[in-house]
Design a protein around this motif. Sequence first.
Motif, short mmCIF file in Angstrom:
data_model
loop_
_atom_site.label_atom_id
_atom_site.label_comp_id
_atom_site.label_asym_id
_atom_site.label_seq_id
_atom_site.Cartn_x
_atom_site.Cartn_y
_atom_site.Cartn_z
N PHE A 374 1.11 -1.03 0.11
CA PHE A 374 0.20 0.36 0.18
C PHE A 374 1.40 1.45 -0.18
O PHE A 374 0.52 1.71 -1.09
CB PHE A 374 -1.11 0.24 1.40
CG PHE A 374 -1.79 1.59 1.49
CD1 PHE A 374 -2.90 1.59 0.65
CD2 PHE A 374 -1.39 2.34 2.11
CE1 PHE A 374 -4.00 2.59 1.00
CE2 PHE A 374 -1.94 2.88 2.36
CZ PHE A 374 -3.21 3.19 1.47
N LEU A 375 2.25 0.97 0.86
CA LEU A 375 2.72 3.23 0.57
C LEU A 375 3.52 2.48 -0.22
O LEU A 375 3.91 3.92 -0.80
CB LEU A 375 3.73 2.72 2.53
CG LEU A 375 3.24 2.63 3.36
CD1 LEU A 375 4.47 2.01 4.97
CD2 LEU A 375 2.05 3.66 3.72
N LYS A 376 3.93 1.80 -1.04
CA LYS A 376 4.61 1.61 -2.67
C LYS A 376 3.42 2.71 -3.52
O LYS A 376 4.64 3.16 -4.15
CB LYS A 376 5.06 0.29 -2.56
CG LYS A 376 5.79 0.50 -4.14
CD LYS A 376 6.28 -0.98 -4.93
CE LYS A 376 6.83 -0.84 -6.41
NZ LYS A 376 7.28 -2.11 -6.57
N THR A 382 2.23 7.57 6.14
CA THR A 382 3.17 7.08 6.88
C THR A 382 2.81 6.99 7.85
O THR A 382 1.54 6.94 8.58
CB THR A 382 4.21 7.93 7.08
OG1 THR A 382 3.70 8.75 7.82
CG2 THR A 382 5.11 9.10 5.84
N SER A 383 3.52 5.21 8.34
CA SER A 383 2.90 4.25 9.78
C SER A 383 3.05 5.05 10.97
O SER A 383 4.35 5.71 10.93
CB SER A 383 3.46 3.28 9.24
OG SER A 383 3.21 2.22 8.94
N THR A 404 6.71 -4.78 15.38
CA THR A 404 6.54 -5.57 13.82
C THR A 404 7.51 -4.47 12.69
O THR A 404 7.78 -3.22 13.27
CB THR A 404 5.56 -6.10 12.31
OG1 THR A 404 4.77 -4.59 11.98
CG2 THR A 404 4.80 -6.59 13.11
N ALA A 405 8.24 -4.88 12.03
CA ALA A 405 9.29 -4.22 10.89
C ALA A 405 8.46 -3.14 9.64
O ALA A 405 9.54 -2.50 9.95
CB ALA A 405 9.90 -5.38 9.72
N GLN A 406 7.91 -3.34 9.92
CA GLN A 406 6.66 -2.65 9.06
C GLN A 406 5.71 -1.22 10.26
O GLN A 406 4.88 -1.18 9.74
CB GLN A 406 5.89 -3.24 7.67
CG GLN A 406 6.54 -3.96 6.69
CD GLN A 406 7.49 -2.81 6.66
OE1 GLN A 406 7.53 -1.89 6.13
NE2 GLN A 406 8.50 -3.94 6.02
#
Length: 430
Positions: A374-376, A382-383, A404-406
């Motif tokens: 989605f962010l791509k 931004t998270s 998590t990593a994202q």
Amino acid sequence: MRLPGRLSAAIDVLTDVETRKRPVSEALKAWGLNNRFAGAGDRAAIGNLVYDALRRRASHAALMGSDSPRALVLAVAIRDWNEDPAALSDSFAADSHAPEPLTADELARVVGQLPDDTAPHILADVPEWIAPSIERAFGDNWIAEGQDMAGRPSLDLRTNILKASRDRVVKSLDRFHPRLTSISPVGVTMPAGARDARTPNVTTDEGYLKGWFEVQDQGSQIVAALGNAQPGEQVLDLCAGAGGKTLALAAAMGNKGQIFAYDSDRNRLAPIYDRLKRNGARNVQVRAPHPGALDDLAGKMDRVVIDAPCTGTGTWRRRPDTKWKLSPELLAQRTAEQAAILVEGARYLKPGGTLVYITCSILPEENDDQIVAFLKNHPDFTSLPPAELWQAAFGAAIHPDVETAQSGIALTPRLTGTDGFYFNALRRAS
């Protein structure tokens, strides 16, 4: 009914599930209707045997050399319920309603141990094809995560702060010995019992009927709180279903502002009307599905909450039969739906608004991978930092393994004592 008869009934139910390919809940209900002599305690015990057998089907089957209903139920009785195998076999011979006595091979296997070279997915009690995904999500802890996902769940309740305090709920349920939840500030829990323990029927309690509380896993309460809905906001609950998180949002907002509750499935949405009334949630407008139902909300929402359709892998403790029915095709279908609904949800956000993405899944394909994709394609999002969200919601530091990593948040039975959930909050640029 004595234990031998209950074991025999559990074997019959599992056989019914296997041969007719129907949900466990339906098979248990059918057995109860056809055997009305069985009391509530009998039905609870039989249900526990069936669900315990399915929770640890892979490891029990590996030990017994068979995944037949009989093999699984015998393994549960002796390995999980701590029955003495020889005494149990003797009791079978003396009871006309019991299964056949254990064979010599069964007696030897049921007291044995899995060999050191047992496949990891069997130790984790998960389907072999999905094991790499779970390992990718949890690294070296993935087997432990699977094992905890094979345990029994607690019964959790969310206090409806529009009508009651948590102390009032605890007092009203005192006979069930409730405890306060470890993370949710409005939660009450009753841990699962062992063997034939019955789950309290709290939905007949006066407090439930008056709307003082809802049955809701603590994990669901946590992700609703992390959503951080504020009084006065305009909020769209895009996958409202029966309204569990809608009700939590309404309470958090103090009935101020507006929540638009929508679901593409009219049947899933049907229970929300009675629940809203019982809970005293007055700031919710239900939008039934029809073409253009949400067009007037485009670009206007402060917050869009997406409790996305998913595989439900986070609920394997409660619905262990779905663990063994999960397929690559179903996972692919759900991930396609999730990608589409994230794009759809973004359409309704105003600049500076927050897109809240939630699943009851532990699989990275449905969680972090969806956020990356989605962010791509949406660089204006931004998270939000998980540690800040956690501190704001619960006044405590986040457990490092939960992040998590994202920049997501992963809840699991091992990490948080809850069902498996994923949460990610995405802020749109102003």
